[in-house]
Design a protein around this motif. Structure first.
Motif, PDB file in Angstrom:
ATOM      1  N   ASP A  13       0.864  -1.298  -0.160  1.00  0.00           N
ATOM      2  CA  ASP A  13      -0.090   0.002   0.039  1.00  0.00           C
ATOM      3  C   ASP A  13       1.108   1.167  -0.035  1.00  0.00           C
ATOM      4  N   LYS A  22      -6.587   3.394  -5.626  1.00  0.00           N
ATOM      5  CA  LYS A  22      -7.698   3.982  -4.702  1.00  0.00           C
ATOM      6  C   LYS A  22      -8.423   5.121  -5.270  1.00  0.00           C
ATOM      7  N   LYS A  51      -3.748  -6.033   6.934  1.00  0.00           N
ATOM      8  CA  LYS A  51      -2.474  -5.048   7.143  1.00  0.00           C
ATOM      9  C   LYS A  51      -2.527  -3.891   6.409  1.00  0.00           C
ATOM     10  N   ASP A  53      -5.803  -2.521   5.960  1.00  0.00           N
ATOM     11  CA  ASP A  53      -7.160  -1.877   6.172  1.00  0.00           C
ATOM     12  C   ASP A  53      -7.263  -0.492   6.266  1.00  0.00           C
ATOM     13  N   ASP A  54      -6.048   0.102   7.129  1.00  0.00           N
ATOM     14  CA  ASP A  54      -6.287   1.484   7.246  1.00  0.00           C
ATOM     15  C   ASP A  54      -6.202   2.203   5.906  1.00  0.00           C
ATOM     16  N   SER A  55      -5.258   1.612   5.020  1.00  0.00           N
ATOM     17  CA  SER A  55      -5.151   2.353   3.663  1.00  0.00           C
ATOM     18  C   SER A  55      -6.165   2.020   2.563  1.00  0.00           C
ATOM     19  N   ARG A  56      -7.080   1.089   3.118  1.00  0.00           N
ATOM     20  CA  ARG A  56      -7.989   0.569   2.040  1.00  0.00           C
ATOM     21  C   ARG A  56      -9.202   1.477   2.386  1.00  0.00           C
ATOM     22  N   LYS A  57      -9.369   2.543   3.507  1.00  0.00           N
ATOM     23  CA  LYS A  57     -10.464   3.171   3.689  1.00  0.00           C
ATOM     24  C   LYS A  57     -10.806   4.269   2.683  1.00  0.00           C
ATOM     25  N   SER A  59     -13.267   7.444   0.944  1.00  0.00           N
ATOM     26  CA  SER A  59     -14.114   8.571   1.637  1.00  0.00           C
ATOM     27  C   SER A  59     -15.514   8.332   1.947  1.00  0.00           C
ATOM     28  N   MET A  63     -14.653   0.138   1.764  1.00  0.00           N
ATOM     29  CA  MET A  63     -13.174  -0.347   1.754  1.00  0.00           C
ATOM     30  C   MET A  63     -13.015  -0.479   0.245  1.00  0.00           C
TER      31      MET A  63
END
Ligand code: NAD
Length: 286
Positions: A13, A22, A51, A53-57, A59, A63
């Motif tokens: 990521d 993204k 691992k 998941d934070d970067s997958r959020k 707006s 996800m």
């Protein structure tokens, strides 16, 4: 919205490929990945373990999802091109159909026509060597993985892309002016990639109605860049000398790529778009 994008060159990521995926997902596209075979296992495991998941959020609270992740080695076009030592390598043995032609075929079978093709990959085995010290083998490997790979992707995905579709790749200013340390023939590969962007814009424009552009990105602390060895110096240099004295984010490039492949850019093809805080305009460091 409703478009399908194939993004080649995502294995974590941290890089531009992830940020482009993204940004395209934010705009409503479905994302299909091609991931380098040696990096595929750990990427899929990390994805599953949450691992990223934070970067997958996104707006909207959802996800980032990948419709499918295909094994890819963009240094090979057809099964017969794969040398014995690679074919029998432990990491490759489990991944069938990773050459570009096979990957394109599988994507077309599974998804039909795609609208967007992203090339966000490069590899130069001798990148830490000066050009003057680079072997023929290292030079050709850099060109093969980093420049010809785009021609081959377009050659094989082109017939499976929609009229009016778009492609984008990532390049670096070392193609135009000397960046000491960006070695191994990587500067040459980027020069080829930029020249090919023009010729392929003409050819794929006429043949398939596709647009072909490249983004010349400023320095980012990606996995690939860390391997070159002086990424922090490059970032510091940019912050000190660029018209915009801020650190470039992967999102900056993701957003520019999303613009370039969108209808907002429907008459833009064959160009190098600088997303580098303006550093390329400077002739003298301050
Ligand atoms: P990255 O490590 O996120 O991406 C490079 C990807 O290429 C990796 O996922 C790697 O697995 C993949 N790859 C390598 N060889 C491959 C092969 N044979 N087949 C398929 N995939 C392969 O790093 P990044 O910096 O985001 O790189 C993406 C693009 O951006 C590259 O073209 C790079 O040259 C370009 N770029 C990077 C910078 C920078 O400072 N990071 C600046 C300008 C341009």
């Amino acid at each position: 919205t409703g478009k399908k994008a194939f993004v080649a060159g995502v294995a974590d990521d941290q890089g531009f490929g992830w940020a482009i995926s993204k940004a395209l997902a934010e705009a409503g596209a479905e994302i299909i990945l091609g991931t380098w075979v040696p990096a595929l296992g750990i990427f899929e495991k990390s994805l599953k373990m949450g691992k990223f998941d934070d970067s997958r959020k996104l707006s909207n609270g959802q996800m980032l999802e990948f419709a499918k992740v295909y094994p890819l080695d963009a240094a090979f076009d057809k099964p017969e091109d794969v040398p014995e030592d690679i074919a029998t390598n432990k990491r490759y043995a489990g991944a069938a159909g990773f050459t570009i032609s096979e990957c394109a075929e599988k994507v077309a079978n599974d998804f039909g026509k795609i609208d967007i093709l992203v090339h966000s990959l490069a590899n130069g085995p001798e990148v830490t060597k000066n050009l003057l010290e680079t072997s023929r083998r290292g030079y050709l490997a850099a060109s093969s993985a980093s420049a010809y790979s785009f021609i081959s992707l377009l050659q094989h995905f082109g017939p499976h892309m929609t009229q009016g579709g778009a492609t984008v790749s990532l390049t670096y200013f070392a193609s135009e002016k000397v960046i000491p340390g960006y070695g191994g023939g990587m500067s040459s590969a980027k020069a080829a990639l930029e020249s090919d962007t023009q010729v392929l814009a003409w050819e794929a424009g006429r043949k398939y109605g596709l647009r072909v552009n490249t983004i010349s990105a400023g320095p980012l602390r990606s996995r690939a860049a860390k391997a070159i060895g002086f990424i922090d110096d490059m970032i510091n240099y940019s912050t000190a000398n660029a018209p915009l004295p801020k650190e470039l984010t992967a999102e900056d490039v993701g957003n520019a790529a999303a613009f370039l492949v969108s209808p907002l850019a429907s008459s833009i093809t064959g160009t190098v778009l600088y997303v580098d805080n303006g550093l390329h305009v400077m002739g003298l460091a301050v």
